[in-house]
Design a protein around this motif. Sequence first.
Motif, PDB file in Angstrom:
ATOM      1  N   LEU A   1      71.517  65.937  16.132  1.00 48.35           N
ATOM      2  CA  LEU A   1      71.482  66.454  17.508  1.00 48.35           C
ATOM      3  C   LEU A   1      70.778  67.803  17.506  1.00 48.35           C
TER       4      LEU A   1
ATOM      5  N   SER B   1      69.112  62.844  18.813  1.00 48.20           N
ATOM      6  CA  SER B   1      69.485  63.144  20.197  1.00 48.20           C
ATOM      7  C   SER B   1      69.101  64.585  20.515  1.00 48.20           C
TER       8      SER B   1
ATOM      9  N   SER C   1      70.038  67.866  23.432  1.00 47.87           N
ATOM     10  CA  SER C   1      70.937  68.335  24.491  1.00 47.87           C
ATOM     11  C   SER C   1      70.438  69.660  25.037  1.00 47.87           C
TER      12      SER C   1
ATOM     13  N   ARG D   1      69.642  59.347  25.219  1.00 47.13           N
ATOM     14  CA  ARG D   1      70.145  60.254  24.186  1.00 47.13           C
ATOM     15  C   ARG D   1      69.643  61.687  24.407  1.00 47.13           C
TER      16      ARG D   1
ATOM     17  N   HIS E   1      70.893  64.700  26.582  1.00 47.80           N
ATOM     18  CA  HIS E   1      72.122  65.019  27.312  1.00 47.80           C
ATOM     19  C   HIS E   1      72.009  66.367  28.022  1.00 47.80           C
TER      20      HIS E   1
ATOM     21  N   THR F   1      75.810  69.963  25.549  1.00 47.24           N
ATOM     22  CA  THR F   1      76.118  69.682  24.144  1.00 47.24           C
ATOM     23  C   THR F   1      77.491  69.041  24.031  1.00 47.24           C
TER      24      THR F   1
ATOM     25  N   ALA G   1      77.052  65.349  24.463  1.00 43.74           N
ATOM     26  CA  ALA G   1      76.467  64.767  23.252  1.00 43.74           C
ATOM     27  C   ALA G   1      77.480  64.714  22.124  1.00 43.74           C
TER      28      ALA G   1
ATOM     29  N   GLN H   1      79.920  61.833  22.770  1.00 42.74           N
ATOM     30  CA  GLN H   1      79.277  60.550  22.517  1.00 42.74           C
ATOM     31  C   GLN H   1      79.175  60.287  21.020  1.00 42.74           C
TER      32      GLN H   1
END
Length: 569
Positions: free
Chosen positions: A494, A526, A528, A550, A552, A555, A558, A561
């Motif tokens: 992420l 992903s 964010s 993906r 977002h 954060t 994310a 998820q």
Amino acid sequence: MRALPAWLREYRREWLAGDLTAGLIVTVMLIPQSLAYALLAGLPAQVGLYASLLPLVAYALVGSSMTLAVGPVAVASLMTASALQPLAVPGSPEYVALAMQLALLSGVMLLAFGALRLGFLAHFLSHPVISGFITGSAVVIAVGQLPHLLGVKVQAHGVWETLAALAQALPQTQPVTLALGGGSVLFLWLARRFLAQGLARLGLPAGAAELLAKLAPMAAVLVTTALVAALGLAETAGVRIVGAVPQGLPSLAVPLPRLETLGPLLLPALLISLVGFVESVSVAQSLALKRQERIRPDRELLGLGAANLASAISGGYPVTGGFARSVVNFAAGARTPLAGVISAALMALVVAAFTGLFHHLPQAVLAATIIVAVTSLIDTHTLKEAWRYDRGDALSLIATAAGVIALGVEAGIAIGVACSLGVLVWRSSHPHIAVVGRVPGTEHFRNVERHRVETVPGLLALRVDESLYFANAAVIEDHIEAHLAADPGIRQVLLVCPAVNLIDTTALGVLTELQRSLARRGIALSLSEVKGPVMDRLRGTPLGQALEGRIHLSTHEAFEQARRMLGAV
């Protein structure tokens, strides 16, 4: 009435006393400075006086500062000499004409910048670069005045050549000249350090004591001029004097440059304009803040441009706002630019009727005035602060000062700007990247190395504190790969992007290939906290399509998820 400046339309009678006092005091300070700085620029003494007439009036009508004192200054004089000495013999009619043309070009450039609303140019040169430039210039100026102080002639360019030539010329030192110049340096230094405190102890108000201390150069000029005239030291001891200064106001003419001189003058005119503008705005803003007044940078460009045009057509050379005179103008009670107009009127009276008083003025005393004035410009405080806080800025300051001293004015500025840009690129190419986790019981995410936070096994959450572009995209990719090599259990990456204001084409390509590489290894990528403008550009790209669902808003979203997908408890 609308054609008049706002300060004049709204003028109050109670302001007049302060403006009159400030105008008189600044004039007394300006006379020796004008003479000294003209000689520093390689010009006849009267040119400094001419540059202290119409420019003050032009700035008063157009500029935005209520207390900025415009006129000849040390750094602009040095830059003028640096630009013109390769083109003509200092002091010659051709040299004077080139100085007027330089002022004309500088004025045109400043007016053009103002018309285009380029006031943000005040931020083009960083404070460390300006500090380094002025510090280096102060050293160059002080060393260049030593021959006048010793009464010797040297043919040299640059600090090192001048010092070497001085060492060889020491046996020819004129004792009387050294006594006048060295005594003036000592007197001015003592006056700057102790006179104000001494006068305050005698019962004089602190403000008045400070102002009288600032007028010490005029006292040195009057005393030494009278001494040289009374004893005939020019004839009996070889003391070099200013000599005959033409009496009468300058004639007006537009000094249009010839094509063959236009090219060599353009870059110096631009540098003088930029440095003068940055310094003037800095001084004007610092004084305006003390009275809750407002400075308009675009208007300052126009005011300084008008001042330089006025200087050009009246026989002067490039001018800008002076720090010391502006501070004295403020402290003396100036309320409006009328103080500058009063100074101009008094200077016109001096030029019209009293220039004969300067005939026996020793050049050594003018050199002493310059040396004491410029040594106060050597900025060790900024260097110490920058060294403690940011070594990159400190190195830029040192490199700029060293460049000016070793290579000259233009080279020094170029080195400083290059260093500043180099530091900026280096910092952005080595962005701070932090592994983040959630602060328990909140939706805040912080660096795992600085805070006690919750993490999700199998999730690598990285906050990138810089925009993504060609210089740092590969660094970010390498950072991710290093974490993956250290922890084979990572299944999701992420990127937290609150500081990302831009993803350029190179970075987009790197992220696209990274996403494909991670997908082949079963690792999801992903994003964010992607900002709206960045998101708008990502839509429709292969990366944006691959990350569908993906990217977002938060954060926290994310993070939750990832917990669900990785089966974290």
